[in-house]
Enzyme design. Sequence first.
Site, short mmCIF file in Angstrom:
data_model
loop_
_atom_site.label_atom_id
_atom_site.label_comp_id
_atom_site.label_asym_id
_atom_site.label_seq_id
_atom_site.Cartn_x
_atom_site.Cartn_y
_atom_site.Cartn_z
N HIS A 107 -4.06 0.07 -2.88
CA HIS A 107 -4.60 0.85 -1.79
C HIS A 107 -4.96 -0.29 -0.71
CE1 HIS A 107 -5.21 4.54 -4.10
NE2 HIS A 107 -5.32 3.69 -5.10
N ASP A 108 -5.36 0.08 0.47
CA ASP A 108 -5.92 -0.75 1.53
C ASP A 108 -7.02 -1.57 1.11
OD1 ASP A 108 -7.49 1.49 1.36
OD2 ASP A 108 -7.22 2.12 3.58
N ARG A 163 -0.34 10.01 -4.74
CA ARG A 163 0.29 9.27 -3.60
C ARG A 163 0.92 8.04 -4.21
NH1 ARG A 163 -5.09 9.08 -2.16
NH2 ARG A 163 -6.10 6.90 -1.78
N THR A 212 -8.82 11.47 2.65
CA THR A 212 -9.25 11.39 1.50
C THR A 212 -10.72 11.89 1.50
OG1 THR A 212 -10.22 9.31 1.94
CG2 THR A 212 -8.05 9.36 0.73
N ARG A 272 1.02 -0.96 0.02
CA ARG A 272 -0.02 -0.10 -0.09
C ARG A 272 0.91 1.38 0.05
NH1 ARG A 272 -3.71 2.14 5.09
NH2 ARG A 272 -4.91 3.70 3.86
N HIS A 273 0.43 2.39 -0.44
CA HIS A 273 1.09 3.73 -0.10
C HIS A 273 1.15 3.95 1.22
CE1 HIS A 273 -2.69 5.30 1.03
NE2 HIS A 273 -3.33 4.70 0.17
#
Length: 598
Positions: free
Chosen positions: A461-462, A274, A190, A183-184
């Site tokens: 992403h998560d 990101r 957000t 993940r980032h």
Amino acid sequence: MADVQKGFGDVERQGHISPGRAPASRRTYTIRHIVLAYCAGLISAFLYSSSSNAYIPVREDLKLEAAAAGRAGSTEVHNYPPASPTNVFPSLFPSDVGYAGPTPTGAEPALVATAPSYPIHTGAPHLLSPEALKNETKGKFDIFRHWGNLSPWFTVDRGAFGVDAGPEPPAGCRVTGLHLLHRHGARYPTGSSSYAGPANFSARLNGVEGWRARGQLEFLNDWTYKLGEEILTPFGRQQLFDLGVSMRMKYGFLLKNFTETNTLPVFRTESQDRMLSSALNFALGFFGPSLDRQYQQLITIEAHGFNNTLAPSKTCPNGRDHTKGERATPFVREWGDIYLQAALKRLQPQIGGLDLRIEDVYSMQQLCAYETVAIGYSKFCELFTEDEWLGFDYSLDLNFWYNSAFGSPTARAMGIGYVQELLARLTHTPISVHNSSTNGTLDDDPATFPLGQSLYVDATHDTVVLNVLTALNLSNFAADGPLPSDHIPKDRAFKASHLAPFATNMQFQLLSCDYTPEPQIRIILNDGVVPLDSVRGCPADEPHGLCPVPTFVEAIRAIVSKTDWAWACLGDWEVPEGHGWNTTIGEPPLRRVSTAMI
Ligand SMILES: *[C@@H]1O[C@H](CO)[C@@H](O)[C@H](O)[C@H]1NC(C)=O
Ligand SMILES: *[C@@H]1O[C@H](CO)[C@@H](O)[C@H](O)[C@H]1NC(C)=O
Ligand SMILES: *[C@@H]1O[C@H](CO)[C@@H](O)[C@H](O)[C@H]1NC(C)=O
Ligand SMILES: *[C@@H]1O[C@H](CO)[C@@H](O)[C@H](O)[C@H]1NC(C)=O
Ligand SMILES: *[C@@H]1O[C@H](CO)[C@@H](O)[C@H](O)[C@H]1NC(C)=O
Ligand SMILES: *[C@@H]1O[C@H](CO)[C@@H](O)[C@H](O)[C@H]1NC(C)=O
Ligand SMILES: *[C@@H]1O[C@H](CO)[C@@H](O)[C@H](O)[C@H]1NC(C)=O
Ligand SMILES: *[C@@H]1O[C@H](CO)[C@@H](O)[C@H](O)[C@H]1NC(C)=O
């Protein structure tokens, strides 16, 4: 189609980067069409375009002071770097000055193969936790591990997922390959959310005249909202750089394979700011500058309508629908109404002229996490007890369970695209049919989707990491489902802080073992070995979490053939809102059952 907002997960919003937020040098390539940056152009542009600005000192303390001058919800921003600085003199600051000194590279590190054990990652350097809570819990409670998906990643306790083994290979085995999905790093909040949200809290304080806070809340009188939106924070940048370093230290030896085949690795990320920053910081940690000719960065488009396995919600409308795939809000709201009652009673008397709601108190907990990972500390963290942090942590488990994992009817379908790619990579066979979120233009081209490499790195992403866990049927994580919204299950198996924190990293480790001719695979999530018992055919209770690759491949092939992406993502099935219906395998109601239901 309306752009339905996600709960508190990793929302990917479009067209919402206000001018000025993204530095000019970056804006140029977020809009750019992907493609293979043969790192020279794109990446070095990133590295060097603003290098002549690098000596302008930016005093963090001054920035904060300036920001503190307004009222809550202040829109003060600093817009660094300046749009057209006057002291840019490329000829005085060339990047190719030569005189590099000796540069022999030596052997690649191989911690995972050579070290007696495996280094632990504790997660949060540079961040401050609240003193009072440290005192109250005698230092035993680590607040950073109880922020669900907002936790900075850390090595989970050995055995956390049920396999009492470390990531180092078992005796007689050696690592031959790695597929990393990460993940980032830590980011700003957000967009707007369907429940609570830091920016909403600030707007609410701004929207009410004449309130006055005292006691623990006194700081609110001068507090301003300082956070940006969506992009990586400085700490998040460090997380990805560190992850890159750590992966190079452990798996550097896998690069030998590329030297022998005279090829470069292809790492993948998406166009979101990101995501690209995360991938580049990872690469800088892994390879060091200059990135030129060390690897190739594929930047896929993350936007509505574009097939993208690392951003599958963009082609899965049901997955963004609050009555379908994204159904967590009522569960989170109910749980909030329970665990935050005492906090509400305690805090309300400390602010006059504003009726606090549970949702506001929840936002304050979010602010603690977001401010800490953005500016290093937060006064909001001091307001809550250990139990209230455990409650907050669980609220995020509920959120992700029902929005993105085993409790979401679209989770499996959204994870299946990456699983198909994993299958293709494991079998060195291209994907035959594009009937999910896979993108044939990219995946059918060996340049953008090479097979037979020893190392793959994908940024996402998560929500997608959880989609993938669900699609892989790793149902050990679903043992307590459906998750209740009136209490925290004891020793629960599903924790967002363990599965999808900032910079979460999932290693698919490939091994070759002396005692069997069959190659082996295992899954290591944040350094915890994941049991593969629920992957059909994999040995039960395998002490190191191993499964023969052919068995694993057969199982996920079966899952792929049974996953009906079109029905899950586009079908007109319905689930009654709230509590009427549950899934614990991330699937929607069956086609025919649903027709009868309507
Ligand atoms: C925490 O404990 C230390 C040492 O006992 C004390 O000096 C400090 O004031 C306490 N801090 C808070 C915020 O309670
Ligand atoms: C938060 O603010 C946004 C933008 O003003 C709004 O659309 C949204 O409904 C708000 N959410 C909540 C939970 O109040
Ligand atoms: C596949 O991905 C490429 C690059 O991200 C994009 O240009 C193309 O439109 C995508 N195809 C589909 C069908 O979404
Ligand atoms: C994009 O996904 C849709 C739905 O699965 C599929 O029909 C289409 O062929 C895909 N396009 C590409 C270029 O892969
Ligand atoms: C490189 O790695 C791939 C995948 O593990 C393997 O199939 C291939 O044989 C390796 N090539 C060399 C030259 O070691
Ligand atoms: C779904 O799970 C929730 C949480 O345990 C529960 O409240 C609800 O009754 C369940 N619904 C059904 C139909 O089982
Ligand atoms: C998924 O896991 C469940 C429970 O462990 C098992 O009964 C089921 O057969 C598995 N399904 C697949 C497709 O592997
Ligand atoms: C999608 O394609 C795969 C082959 O790659 C097939 O096994 C699967 O059944 C297809 N899914 C649907 C719903 O048609």
